[in-house]
Scaffold this active site. Structure first.
Site, short mmCIF file in Angstrom:
data_model
loop_
_atom_site.label_atom_id
_atom_site.label_comp_id
_atom_site.label_asym_id
_atom_site.label_seq_id
_atom_site.Cartn_x
_atom_site.Cartn_y
_atom_site.Cartn_z
N ARG A 166 1.38 -9.56 8.87
CA ARG A 166 1.27 -9.24 10.23
C ARG A 166 0.36 -10.31 11.02
NH1 ARG A 166 4.78 -4.98 10.17
NH2 ARG A 166 3.97 -3.22 8.68
N ARG A 206 -8.04 -2.51 -1.99
CA ARG A 206 -7.83 -1.56 -0.62
C ARG A 206 -8.04 -0.15 -1.40
NH1 ARG A 206 -2.35 -2.51 2.07
NH2 ARG A 206 -3.34 -1.06 3.60
N SER A 263 -3.72 9.20 8.07
CA SER A 263 -2.80 8.46 7.25
C SER A 263 -1.48 9.05 6.82
CB SER A 263 -3.65 8.23 6.05
OG SER A 263 -3.02 7.55 5.16
N ASP A 271 -0.05 -0.93 13.18
CA ASP A 271 0.42 -2.19 12.74
C ASP A 271 0.80 -3.06 13.73
OD1 ASP A 271 0.21 -0.94 10.17
OD2 ASP A 271 2.22 -0.33 9.95
N GLY A 298 0.80 -1.29 0.01
CA GLY A 298 -0.15 -0.13 -0.12
C GLY A 298 0.89 1.32 0.05
N LYS A 352 -6.45 -2.92 5.89
CA LYS A 352 -5.05 -3.43 5.87
C LYS A 352 -4.94 -4.21 4.94
CE LYS A 352 -3.60 -0.03 8.31
NZ LYS A 352 -3.04 1.10 7.82
C1 S3P Z 1 2.62 3.45 6.75
C2 S3P Z 1 1.59 4.01 7.12
C3 S3P Z 1 0.32 3.41 7.81
C4 S3P Z 1 0.68 2.11 8.18
C5 S3P Z 1 1.56 1.27 7.00
C6 S3P Z 1 2.68 2.02 6.64
C7 S3P Z 1 3.73 4.30 5.97
O1 S3P Z 1 -0.64 3.18 6.76
O2 S3P Z 1 -0.22 1.10 8.45
O3 S3P Z 1 2.06 -0.12 7.30
O4 S3P Z 1 4.74 3.90 5.76
O5 S3P Z 1 3.38 5.50 5.76
P1 S3P Z 1 -1.79 4.53 6.73
O6 S3P Z 1 -0.94 5.68 6.36
O7 S3P Z 1 -2.88 3.81 5.77
O8 S3P Z 1 -2.36 4.52 7.94
#
Ligand code: S3P
Length: 429
Positions: free
Chosen positions: A389, A123, A168, A316, A95, A343
């Site tokens: 995870r 997602r 986020s 996480d 993501g 997630k």
């Molecule tokens: C992340 C931000 C978080 C986290 C993901 C990594 C990042 O997600 O859960 O594992 O590297 O910026 P969100 O921005 O969707 O909260």
């Protein structure tokens, strides 16, 4: 599908180890190093499924990147010299790759497409597409731009002032990367602070960023130079071993060189509130990020309530905190964590379903879980749901179960922590 086996019966964990590099920081090192002018050298890089998706993407954009073990050399091209990718960028399971690059690609002078694996394709992408569109971005995707694959016609963007509807770091970072190109100023306002690795790394590379407790501002800019970046070990990977040591009597471990960014240590705060013995020693600063060694001793845990502003700081780690709660005295309630449903998999459903198979008393809530602690779980068969995870959290639960636990699809740990099962075996002697 692979199966991983975990011996139960509470074998104590003992010894020292350094977890692999921080995933969030490794992604950013590759992206920001690619946009810098000249050489960026990264040490402590996490070479795993997710970060290699980012490396492959930046290579498709014409950036020479050499990886040797944990060291990476990036011949940065500067802001405006990226090439049009000849093929679709595949973010696979990541993501962070998909969302940060959507921000970056929106501002280029070429067309690109980006997709992901079957988990990532369901997602939500609207959270980045919407504010980027307000900046003038031209993005199309399935479901009215809500899902991958996305097609992006790069164009000139204008800075905006955007209040994130939900915390986020990925969305914030996508907007800051777009803001490096957008005319004028881009300001992102956060309802609750989220990990600030992008801000810290850009500052480390000499980019001017204005920050206060609730907002970040960036101006479109001049080129910046490559730098040396040290990536600390990932607190999110360390968290599995913190919990494993806390719940298995007789354990004492030292986890070295871990990133302790204040926006990432929610799990430590929660586990301390549950009476976990966790001490951070040898605190220092590396490449603009706080780092320390974490000493953990087995502890008798008590239940707690987890909600509100701490959630983004522990997002996480909530699957493994749910595991800690399985052995804490009383009922732990996690709420305000609906984000867990989008997630790598629906982590509320996955953890509730799988922990129940091991005999845990867990109730699924709309935005979290209620977990009643007990003495032991019972080893059995459970599934990772293809989520790294979830697989690691179940492995930790298995350490304090009676008998053996088998995790179907356990090989997905390579997405963030290749070698997880080897480290577990080593620390348990
Ligand atoms: C992340 C931000 C978080 C986290 C993901 C990594 C990042 O997600 O859960 O594992 O590297 O910026 P969100 O921005 O969707 O909260």
């Amino acid at each position: 599908m692979s199966q991983e086996t975990i011996k139960g019966d509470s074998i104590p964990l003992r010894g020292e180890f350094t977890p692999p590099g921080d995933k969030s920081i490794s992604h950013r090192a590759v992206i920001i190093g690619s946009l810098a002018k000249g050489m960026t050298t990264v040490n402590g890089f996490l070479s795993c499924g997710d970060t290699l998706s980012t490396v492959n993407a930046m290579r498709l954009l014409g950036v020479p990147i050499e990886i040797q073990g944990n060291n990476v050399e990036i011949k940065g091209k500067g802001l405006i010299e990226l090439n049009e990718p000849e093929d679709t960028i595949d973010a696979e399971n990541s993501g962070t790759t998909a969302r940060l690059l959507t921000g970056l690609l929106s501002a280029q002078k070429f067309f690109s497409t980006i997709t992901g694996d079957k988990y990532l394709r369901v997602r939500p992408m609207e959270r980045v597409v919407k504010p980027l569109t307000l900046m003038g971005a031209r993005i199309w995707g399935r479901d009215g731009g809500k899902r991958l694959p996305l097609a992006i016609q790069g164009t000139k963007l204008s800075g905006i002032r955007y209040e994130l509807p939900a915390p986020s770091a990925q969305v914030k970072s996508a907007l800051l990367l777009a803001g490096l190109y957008a005319q004028g100023e881009t300001e992102v306002i956060e309802p609750t602070p989220t990990r600030d690795h992008t801000e810290r790394m850009l500052t480390h590379c000499g980019v001017h960023i204005e920050r206060n407790s609730a907002s970040v501002k960036i101006r479109s800019g001049e080129d910046f130079k490559g730098a040396e970046i040290s990536v600390p070990a990932d607190i999110s990977s360390a968290a599995f071993f913190i919990v494993a040591a806390l719940i298995n009597p007789g354990s004492e471990i030292l986890i070295k060189n871990v990133g302790i960014n204040p926006d990432r240590i929610g799990a430590i705060e929660i586990l301390r509130k549950m009476d976990g013995f966790i001490e951070i020693i040898n605190k220092r600063d590396e490449s603009g990020e706080p780092v320390g060694d974490i000493l953990v001793r087995a502890s008798t845990l008590k239940a707690t309530e987890i909600k509100g502003d701490i959630i983004p700081k522990a997002i996480d780690e909530l699957p493994v905190i749910a595991v800690a709660a399985c052995f804490a005295e009383g009922e732990t309630i996690i709420t305000d964590a609906k984000e867990l449903r989008v997630k790598e998999t629906d982590r509320i459903k996955a953890m509730t379903t799988e922990l129940k198979k091991l005999g845990a008393e867990v109730e699924e809530l709309d935005d979290g879980m209620a977990i009643r602690g007990k003495e032991d779980l019972i080893g059995g068969e459970c599934s990772s749901w293809g989520d790294h995870r979830v697989a690691m959290a179940l492995a930790v639960a298995g350490t304090r179960a009676k008998g053996t636990t088998v995790i179907e699809g356990g090989d997905c740990v390579s997405v963030s922590f290749p070698g997880f099962f080897d480290v577990m075996r080593r620390l348990r002697g």
